[in-house]
Design a protein around this motif. Structure first.
Motif, PDB file in Angstrom:
ATOM      1  N   GLU A 190       0.820  -1.200   0.000  1.00  9.97           N
ATOM      2  CA  GLU A 190       0.000   0.000   0.000  1.00  9.97           C
ATOM      3  C   GLU A 190       0.860   1.258   0.000  1.00  9.97           C
ATOM      4  OE1 GLU A 190      -3.265   2.407  -0.147  1.00  9.97           O
ATOM      5  OE2 GLU A 190      -3.139   0.234  -0.451  1.00  9.97           O
ATOM      6  N   CYS A 191       1.978   1.223   0.728  1.00 15.57           N
ATOM      7  CA  CYS A 191       2.890   2.367   0.755  1.00 15.57           C
ATOM      8  C   CYS A 191       3.444   2.665  -0.631  1.00 15.57           C
ATOM      9  CB  CYS A 191       4.049   2.098   1.724  1.00 15.57           C
ATOM     10  SG  CYS A 191       3.645   2.393   3.454  1.00 15.57           S
ATOM     11  N   LEU A 192       3.843   1.615  -1.339  1.00 16.12           N
ATOM     12  CA  LEU A 192       4.402   1.825  -2.677  1.00 16.12           C
ATOM     13  C   LEU A 192       3.342   2.360  -3.624  1.00 16.12           C
ATOM     14  CD1 LEU A 192       6.827   1.663  -4.496  1.00 16.12           C
ATOM     15  CD2 LEU A 192       6.276  -0.726  -4.978  1.00 16.12           C
ATOM     16  N   LYS A 193       2.118   1.867  -3.507  1.00 18.99           N
ATOM     17  CA  LYS A 193       1.032   2.376  -4.351  1.00 18.99           C
ATOM     18  C   LYS A 193       0.822   3.870  -4.116  1.00 18.99           C
ATOM     19  CE  LYS A 193      -1.752  -1.846  -4.800  1.00 18.99           C
ATOM     20  NZ  LYS A 193      -3.045  -2.490  -4.431  1.00 18.99           N
ATOM     21  N   ARG A 194       0.783   4.259  -2.849  1.00 19.97           N
ATOM     22  CA  ARG A 194       0.557   5.668  -2.515  1.00 19.97           C
ATOM     23  C   ARG A 194       1.728   6.538  -2.982  1.00 19.97           C
ATOM     24  NH1 ARG A 194      -0.694   6.384   3.603  1.00 19.97           N
ATOM     25  NH2 ARG A 194      -0.958   8.550   2.874  1.00 19.97           N
ATOM     26  N   LEU A 195       2.936   6.036  -2.803  1.00 22.35           N
ATOM     27  CA  LEU A 195       4.110   6.790  -3.246  1.00 22.35           C
ATOM     28  C   LEU A 195       4.054   7.046  -4.749  1.00 22.35           C
ATOM     29  CD1 LEU A 195       7.010   5.097  -1.231  1.00 22.35           C
ATOM     30  CD2 LEU A 195       6.390   7.520  -1.151  1.00 22.35           C
ATOM     31  N   ARG A 196       3.722   6.020  -5.500  1.00 20.58           N
ATOM     32  CA  ARG A 196       3.686   6.161  -6.949  1.00 20.58           C
ATOM     33  C   ARG A 196       2.575   7.113  -7.382  1.00 20.58           C
ATOM     34  NH1 ARG A 196       4.571   0.278  -9.729  1.00 20.58           N
ATOM     35  NH2 ARG A 196       4.922   1.609 -11.539  1.00 20.58           N
ATOM     36  N   THR A 197       1.426   7.041  -6.705  1.00 18.18           N
ATOM     37  CA  THR A 197       0.316   7.932  -7.038  1.00 18.18           C
ATOM     38  C   THR A 197       0.683   9.385  -6.764  1.00 18.18           C
ATOM     39  OG1 THR A 197      -1.315   6.215  -6.532  1.00 18.18           O
ATOM     40  CG2 THR A 197      -2.085   8.491  -6.568  1.00 18.18           C
ATOM     41  N   LEU A 198       1.283   9.639  -5.600  1.00 16.99           N
ATOM     42  CA  LEU A 198       1.692  10.997  -5.243  1.00 16.99           C
ATOM     43  C   LEU A 198       2.741  11.529  -6.219  1.00 16.99           C
ATOM     44  CD1 LEU A 198       2.001  10.678  -1.352  1.00 16.99           C
ATOM     45  CD2 LEU A 198       0.416  12.172  -2.579  1.00 16.99           C
ATOM     46  N   TYR A 199       3.725  10.705  -6.499  1.00 13.45           N
ATOM     47  CA  TYR A 199       4.837  11.122  -7.350  1.00 13.45           C
ATOM     48  C   TYR A 199       4.366  11.391  -8.773  1.00 13.45           C
ATOM     49  CZ  TYR A 199       9.605  11.196  -9.187  1.00 13.45           C
ATOM     50  OH  TYR A 199      10.785  11.574  -9.773  1.00 13.45           O
ATOM     51  N   THR A 200       3.502  10.510  -9.288  1.00 15.05           N
ATOM     52  CA  THR A 200       2.998  10.666 -10.653  1.00 15.05           C
ATOM     53  C   THR A 200       2.134  11.916 -10.784  1.00 15.05           C
ATOM     54  OG1 THR A 200       3.010   8.264 -10.997  1.00 15.05           O
ATOM     55  CG2 THR A 200       1.651   9.586 -12.490  1.00 15.05           C
ATOM     56  N   ALA A 201       1.257  12.143  -9.799  1.00 11.32           N
ATOM     57  CA  ALA A 201       0.386  13.316  -9.843  1.00 11.32           C
ATOM     58  C   ALA A 201       1.196  14.605  -9.786  1.00 11.32           C
ATOM     59  CB  ALA A 201      -0.605  13.275  -8.681  1.00 11.32           C
ATOM     60  N   LEU A 202       2.238  14.611  -8.967  1.00 11.34           N
ATOM     61  CA  LEU A 202       3.067  15.802  -8.845  1.00 11.34           C
ATOM     62  C   LEU A 202       3.876  16.044 -10.115  1.00 11.34           C
ATOM     63  CD1 LEU A 202       3.527  17.901  -6.621  1.00 11.34           C
ATOM     64  CD2 LEU A 202       5.548  16.623  -5.923  1.00 11.34           C
ATOM     65  N   ALA A 203       4.312  14.958 -10.748  1.00 13.13           N
ATOM     66  CA  ALA A 203       5.142  15.082 -11.950  1.00 13.13           C
ATOM     67  C   ALA A 203       4.360  15.650 -13.135  1.00 13.13           C
ATOM     68  CB  ALA A 203       5.734  13.727 -12.322  1.00 13.13           C
ATOM     69  N   LEU A 204       3.036  15.536 -13.093  1.00 19.59           N
ATOM     70  CA  LEU A 204       2.221  16.045 -14.198  1.00 19.59           C
ATOM     71  C   LEU A 204       2.127  17.561 -14.198  1.00 19.59           C
ATOM     72  CD1 LEU A 204      -0.735  13.480 -14.144  1.00 19.59           C
ATOM     73  CD2 LEU A 204       1.154  13.585 -15.771  1.00 19.59           C
ATOM     74  N   GLU A 205       2.472  18.182 -13.062  1.00 19.11           N
ATOM     75  CA  GLU A 205       2.367  19.635 -12.954  1.00 19.11           C
ATOM     76  C   GLU A 205       3.747  20.268 -13.065  1.00 19.11           C
ATOM     77  OE1 GLU A 205       0.392  20.729  -9.401  1.00 19.11           O
ATOM     78  OE2 GLU A 205      -1.178  19.218  -9.617  1.00 19.11           O
ATOM     79  N   ALA A 206       3.867  21.267 -13.911  1.00 21.87           N
ATOM     80  CA  ALA A 206       5.142  21.982 -14.039  1.00 21.87           C
ATOM     81  C   ALA A 206       5.318  22.913 -12.846  1.00 21.87           C
ATOM     82  CB  ALA A 206       5.164  22.784 -15.329  1.00 21.87           C
ATOM     83  N   PRO A 207       6.476  22.874 -12.178  1.00 20.21           N
ATOM     84  CA  PRO A 207       6.709  23.767 -11.036  1.00 20.21           C
ATOM     85  C   PRO A 207       6.821  25.218 -11.483  1.00 20.21           C
ATOM     86  CG  PRO A 207       8.731  22.603 -11.609  1.00 20.21           C
ATOM     87  CD  PRO A 207       7.643  22.029 -12.470  1.00 20.21           C
ATOM     88  N   HIS A 208       6.317  26.102 -10.642  1.00 19.92           N
ATOM     89  CA  HIS A 208       6.362  27.531 -10.962  1.00 19.92           C
ATOM     90  C   HIS A 208       7.308  28.225  -9.987  1.00 19.92           C
ATOM     91  CE1 HIS A 208       2.979  26.962 -13.662  1.00 19.92           C
ATOM     92  NE2 HIS A 208       2.310  26.369 -12.678  1.00 19.92           N
ATOM     93  N   GLY A 209       8.461  28.626 -10.492  1.00 19.58           N
ATOM     94  CA  GLY A 209       9.404  29.337  -9.654  1.00 19.58           C
ATOM     95  C   GLY A 209      10.483  28.454  -9.072  1.00 19.58           C
TER      96      GLY A 209
END
Length: 239
Positions: A104-123
């Motif tokens: 479950e930890c790995l699933k959550r890590l991958r979900t968080l990481y993937t969702a964050l990677a879809l957004e370009a950082p600003h600044g």
């Protein structure tokens, strides 16, 4: 030489736009040599070689930036694919470890990481925050890998030693759960602060991640210390 530079050189020197005229020119020269000299073929050969070298020079002068961007994108994509394959393999192994929390930890890590990677950082501050998230993600994955190794070794050992490793392995998973929970809350706050465009709050989140990364690093050291005596015992056994 890093992978991006290798890809740039490959695209630069192995491009069909460069190779085809060069090969055509050299082939014409070879045919001319086989015919004891032929003016037409010599001229064709010279034109082909000069055209290939000219295209290569123009790509080097005017297209190097574009080639570098394409190479960087290609290498990044290949790294992502390699990471996903590695995580898929880890997930398959974690399904067998008798502790559903690790999976479950790995699933959550991958979900968080993937969702964050879809957004370009600003600044700059947001970019630095994302780098810290990446460090924590990698640290948590290493913890899961090392904890799995402890479980696999515990299965091969008898009695008290096995129970000790399993107890410590459970503690390691507890730490990963805490890390994932903290990362999840921090990412939620990150999204909120991004909407407010608050660099100050993002900097505070980055500092929190620094502390969490340090805790993860110490946990890794504890796991390594537990595993070190067992590695020595395994080596002695193999002798």
């Amino acid at each position: 030489m890093d992978d991006v530079k290798k890809k740039v050189l490959l695209d630069l020197f192995a491009s069909p736009w460069v190779i085809v005229p060069l090969v055509g020119g050299l082939s014409a020269w070879l045919l001319s040599w086989g015919m004891d000299g032929n003016t037409t073929l010599n001229m064709v050969g010279l034109a082909g070689v000069l055209a290939g070298m000219g295209i290569q020079a123009s790509r080097l002068i005017f297209g190097i930036e574009d080639l570098t961007k394409k190479a960087h994108s290609y290498v990044t994509e290949q790294e992502k694919l390699a990471q996903e394959q590695k995580l898929d393999q880890l997930m398959a192994r974690l399904k067998q470890d008798e502790d559903p929390r690790s999976e479950e930890c790995l699933k959550r890590l991958r979900t968080l990481y993937t969702a964050l990677a879809l957004e370009a950082p600003h600044g700059h501050t947001a970019t630095m925050f994302r780098e810290k998230v990446d460090q924590l993600f990698q640290a948590a994955v290493r913890q899961l890998e090392r904890s799995l190794e402890l479980w696999e070794k515990a299965r091969r050992l008898p009695g008290n030693t096995s129970r000790l490793l399993l107890t410590e392995r459970k503690k390691a998973i507890d730490e990963v759960v805490l890390t994932v929970n903290h990362l999840s809350r921090t990412v939620e706050q990150y999204h909120a602060f991004q909407l407010k465009d608050s660099d100050h709050e993002l900097a505070k989140l980055r500092e929190e991640l620094d502390r969490t990364i340090e805790v993860a690093r110490r946990t890794e050291e504890v796991i390594d210390a537990l595993d070190a005596p067992q590695r020595y015992d395994d080596a002695e056994y193999e002798r």
